[in-house]
Design an enzyme around this catalytic site. Structure first.
Site, mmCIF file in Angstrom:
data_model
loop_
_atom_site.group_PDB
_atom_site.id
_atom_site.type_symbol
_atom_site.label_atom_id
_atom_site.label_comp_id
_atom_site.label_asym_id
_atom_site.label_seq_id
_atom_site.Cartn_x
_atom_site.Cartn_y
_atom_site.Cartn_z
ATOM 1 N N ASN A 125 120.263 104.125 43.819
ATOM 2 C CA ASN A 125 118.854 104.190 44.203
ATOM 3 C C ASN A 125 118.155 105.082 43.186
ATOM 4 O OD1 ASN A 125 116.387 104.625 45.385
ATOM 5 N ND2 ASN A 125 117.189 105.694 47.197
ATOM 6 N N TRP A 126 117.425 104.449 42.282
ATOM 7 C CA TRP A 126 116.810 105.224 41.183
ATOM 8 C C TRP A 126 115.567 105.980 41.659
ATOM 9 C CZ3 TRP A 126 116.859 101.592 36.216
ATOM 10 C CH2 TRP A 126 118.188 101.271 35.903
ATOM 11 N N LYS A 127 115.098 105.669 42.847
ATOM 12 C CA LYS A 127 113.880 106.293 43.389
ATOM 13 C C LYS A 127 112.733 106.153 42.377
ATOM 14 C CE LYS A 127 116.791 109.075 46.303
ATOM 15 N NZ LYS A 127 117.009 110.276 47.084
ATOM 16 N N GLU A 182 113.332 108.898 52.973
ATOM 17 C CA GLU A 182 112.119 109.329 52.262
ATOM 18 C C GLU A 182 110.931 108.458 52.659
ATOM 19 O OE1 GLU A 182 113.868 109.370 48.353
ATOM 20 O OE2 GLU A 182 115.012 111.149 48.918
ATOM 21 N N GLU A 192 123.023 107.919 55.897
ATOM 22 C CA GLU A 192 122.599 108.982 54.991
ATOM 23 C C GLU A 192 122.046 110.149 55.802
ATOM 24 O OE1 GLU A 192 121.617 107.425 50.796
ATOM 25 O OE2 GLU A 192 119.828 107.213 52.005
ATOM 26 N N GLY A 218 119.963 114.662 48.114
ATOM 27 C CA GLY A 218 119.399 115.440 47.019
ATOM 28 C C GLY A 218 119.623 116.938 47.136
ATOM 29 N N SER A 259 124.132 113.024 48.292
ATOM 30 C CA SER A 259 124.853 113.907 47.353
ATOM 31 C C SER A 259 126.238 113.391 46.982
ATOM 32 C CB SER A 259 124.929 115.336 47.906
ATOM 33 O OG SER A 259 123.624 115.890 47.994
#
Ligand code: PGA
Length: 250
Positions: free
Chosen positions: A10-12, A100, A168, A174, A212
């Site tokens: 997931n490159w966000k 998010e 998650e 993160g 993470s």
């Protein structure tokens, strides 16, 4: 038959066309036929970079996914993209309900389910994200919260072939913090146990862990029962790290 691992990046909101093409090209070249027997490797770049990543993948087996979709097929929804548009851009998967988005955009389970339904209707596999906050875990409510999200976010017609679950824990994303192996095992087993009432072929449905995941903890995490892959944020932005995580599967 054993479940094939899915390692998803997931490159966000990261990347430029040049960086994205280089990263996808490196991954596509490194992901060889023998690997593809027991592994699916997926990258989910930001929507404006899908085309450049699709081109960089070429005829390679690296899969392309998106980070979100709108529940409607089309319409006056400024800034949104439909699942069909993502399918036509070459995507096979789309992440829905990432924490998010649940936090930044106030998305609830009903909306996440509607997005997952739209994804399936367009021929995409939704990666449906669920996970508890730190306060919920400290209250001893992690399993209850996650199973509640699971039953409310999963579309009605789910099977091992048309949906993936990603557990998650919000507090692990993160942060460099991860649950203990025991906590991951307990949560994945609780999710597996709840799936037969919600999906067909539930024993074959993939349950990813995310939060993470790094090269130095991936081996331990991927070896846990009912962990069928990983959703990787930060470490997916470096080809070497992402490939090391994929290579850590048992
Ligand atoms: P992280 O992100 O690997 O950077 O913790 C995971 C995710 O948000 O999917």
């Amino acid at each position: 038959m054993a479940i094939r691992y899915l390692i998803a990046g997931n490159w966000k909101m990261h990347g430029t066309p040049t960086l994205a093409a280089a990263l996808a090209g490196e991954l596509a070249n490194a992901f060889t036929d023998p690997d593809a027997h027991d592994l699916e490797l997926l990258v989910c770049p930001p929507a404006p970079l899908l085309a450049v990543v699709r081109a960089a993948i070429g005829s390679g087996k690296l899969l392309l996914g998106a980070q979100d979709c709108h529940p409607r097929e089309e319409g006056a929804h400024t800034g949104d993209v439909s699942a069909q548009m993502l399918f036509e851009a070459g995507c096979s998967h789309v992440i829905v309900g990432h924490s998010e988005r649940r936090t930044d955009h106030g998305e609830d389970d009903a909306l996440v389910r509607a997005k997952a339904v739209a994804a399936q209707a367009a021929g995409l596999v939704p990666i449906i994200c669920i996970g508890e906050t730190l306060a919920e875990r400290e209250d001893g409510r992690a399993v209850e919260v996650v199973l509640g999200q699971l039953s409310a976010s999963l579309p009605p017609a789910c099977s091992a072939y048309n949906a993936v679950i990603a557990y998650e824990p919000v507090w692990a994303i993160g942060t460099g913090r991860t649950p203990t192996g025991r906590d991951i095992a307990d949560m994945h087993s609780a999710i597996r146990g709840a799936l037969p009432g919600l999906a067909t072929g539930a024993e074959g449905m993939r349950i990813l862990y995310g939060g993470s995941v790094k090269p130095d903890n991936a081996g331990e995490i991927l070896a846990i029962a009912n962990v069928d892959g990983a959703l990787v944020g930060g470490a997916s932005l470096d080809a070497g790290s992402f490939l090391k995580i994929a290579a850590s599967r048992p």
